[in-house]
Design a protein around this motif. Structure first.
Motif, PDB file in Angstrom:
ATOM      1  N   ARG A  12       2.782   1.473  -4.869  1.00 46.13           N
ATOM      2  CA  ARG A  12       3.542   1.422  -3.613  1.00 46.13           C
ATOM      3  C   ARG A  12       4.863   0.665  -3.767  1.00 46.13           C
ATOM      4  NH1 ARG A  12       1.478   5.456  -0.911  1.00 46.13           N
ATOM      5  NH2 ARG A  12      -0.652   5.160  -0.228  1.00 46.13           N
ATOM      6  N   GLY A  33       0.816   6.603   8.769  1.00 45.85           N
ATOM      7  CA  GLY A  33       0.184   7.463   7.784  1.00 45.85           C
ATOM      8  C   GLY A  33      -1.314   7.531   8.042  1.00 45.85           C
ATOM      9  N   VAL A  37      -4.623   4.702   3.766  1.00 48.94           N
ATOM     10  CA  VAL A  37      -3.604   4.884   2.726  1.00 48.94           C
ATOM     11  C   VAL A  37      -2.901   3.584   2.357  1.00 48.94           C
ATOM     12  CG1 VAL A  37      -3.192   7.332   3.235  1.00 48.94           C
ATOM     13  CG2 VAL A  37      -1.765   5.575   4.321  1.00 48.94           C
ATOM     14  N   LYS A  39      -1.449   1.074   4.858  1.00 47.48           N
ATOM     15  CA  LYS A  39      -0.403   0.585   5.764  1.00 47.48           C
ATOM     16  C   LYS A  39      -0.496  -0.930   5.948  1.00 47.48           C
ATOM     17  CE  LYS A  39      -1.961   3.289   8.933  1.00 47.48           C
ATOM     18  NZ  LYS A  39      -3.004   4.035   8.214  1.00 47.48           N
ATOM     19  N   ARG A 159      -1.638   4.993  12.557  1.00 50.29           N
ATOM     20  CA  ARG A 159      -1.991   6.256  11.905  1.00 50.29           C
ATOM     21  C   ARG A 159      -1.007   7.352  12.277  1.00 50.29           C
ATOM     22  NH1 ARG A 159      -8.393   7.088  11.213  1.00 50.29           N
ATOM     23  NH2 ARG A 159      -8.811   4.999  10.448  1.00 50.29           N
ATOM     24  N   ALA A 177       2.444   8.069   2.521  1.00 53.48           N
ATOM     25  CA  ALA A 177       1.604   9.179   2.063  1.00 53.48           C
ATOM     26  C   ALA A 177       0.458   8.652   1.197  1.00 53.48           C
ATOM     27  CB  ALA A 177       2.450  10.172   1.267  1.00 53.48           C
ATOM     28  N   ALA A 178      -0.536   9.479   1.016  1.00 53.10           N
ATOM     29  CA  ALA A 178      -1.655   9.128   0.133  1.00 53.10           C
ATOM     30  C   ALA A 178      -1.150   9.045  -1.305  1.00 53.10           C
ATOM     31  CB  ALA A 178      -2.757  10.174   0.243  1.00 53.10           C
ATOM     32  N   ARG A 180      -0.798   9.757  -5.190  1.00 59.07           N
ATOM     33  CA  ARG A 180      -0.907  11.006  -5.930  1.00 59.07           C
ATOM     34  C   ARG A 180      -0.634  10.767  -7.410  1.00 59.07           C
ATOM     35  NH1 ARG A 180       2.727  14.034  -1.774  1.00 59.07           N
ATOM     36  NH2 ARG A 180       1.183  14.553  -0.223  1.00 59.07           N
TER      37      ARG A 180
END
Length: 185
Positions: A12, A33, A37, A39, A159, A177-178, A180
């Motif tokens: 992050r 989000g 994830v 926040k 959210r 975002a999640a 990846r």
């Protein structure tokens, strides 16, 4: 709420750097989000880097009494407590508190509204909006932070992104975002 420790915080860095940059140019941030994830974790890491700020955290529901109570818990100034217990309209009360009711002239607040989705409702067109009783409180807080002309900040985690025209110029919106690819690994 449990958040990842500094050692567990991975993937992050770009978000964190962007949020640090944007919070300097705005009254605050809206970090939104999907659930889980990170926040709240991102916010915790952000607050660690905001040296000199006292954290005020309001979890889920927001109302005027809860906001005053959280401010009063941090206040050791007699003048500050008098302001919070006074009869001024909320925005004027908060502005006066942020200007002259602080424990010291150097005191700065980072007001965190965590899991703010509890204050939202879904309209028929699929857009999230603030519940009517929360609109005035949030606007009073943002206007007071702006009007006091001191570098207090507001960070909202939710959210869902939500509609309120007055927020567009005051808050930077960050869609988290999640994880990846390499970050997820």
């Amino acid at each position: 709420m449990r958040v990842a420790t500094a050692a567990e915080f991975v993937g992050r860095r770009r978000y964190l750097q962007r949020c640090l940059k944007e919070i300097r140019n705005h009254l605050g941030l809206l970090i939104h989000g999907l659930g889980g994830v990170g926040k709240s974790t991102l916010t915790a890491r952000l607050l660690e880097r905001m040296v000199g700020y006292d954290r005020l955290v309001i979890y889920r529901g927001l109302d005027a009494d809860k906001l005053r109570k959280v401010l009063a818990e941090q206040c050791t100034s007699e003048q500050g407590l008098e302001i919070l217990n006074g009869n001024l309209p909320l925005m004027q009360q908060l502005t006066k508190f942020f200007q002259s009711g602080l424990n010291s002239k150097e005191q700065r607040f980072a007001v965190v509204l965590d899991d703010f989705e509890a204050n939202l409702e879904l309209r028929g067109d699929g857009v999230y909006v603030l519940q009517p009783q929360v609109v005035d409180v949030l606007l009073a807080l943002l206007k007071a932070v702006q009007n006091c002309r001191l570098p207090h900040k507001v960070i909202i985690t939710s959210r869902y992104d939500f509609v309120l025209a007055e927020l567009n110029q005051r808050l930077h919106r960050e869609n988290l975002a999640a994880l990846r690819d390499a970050d997820l690994t």
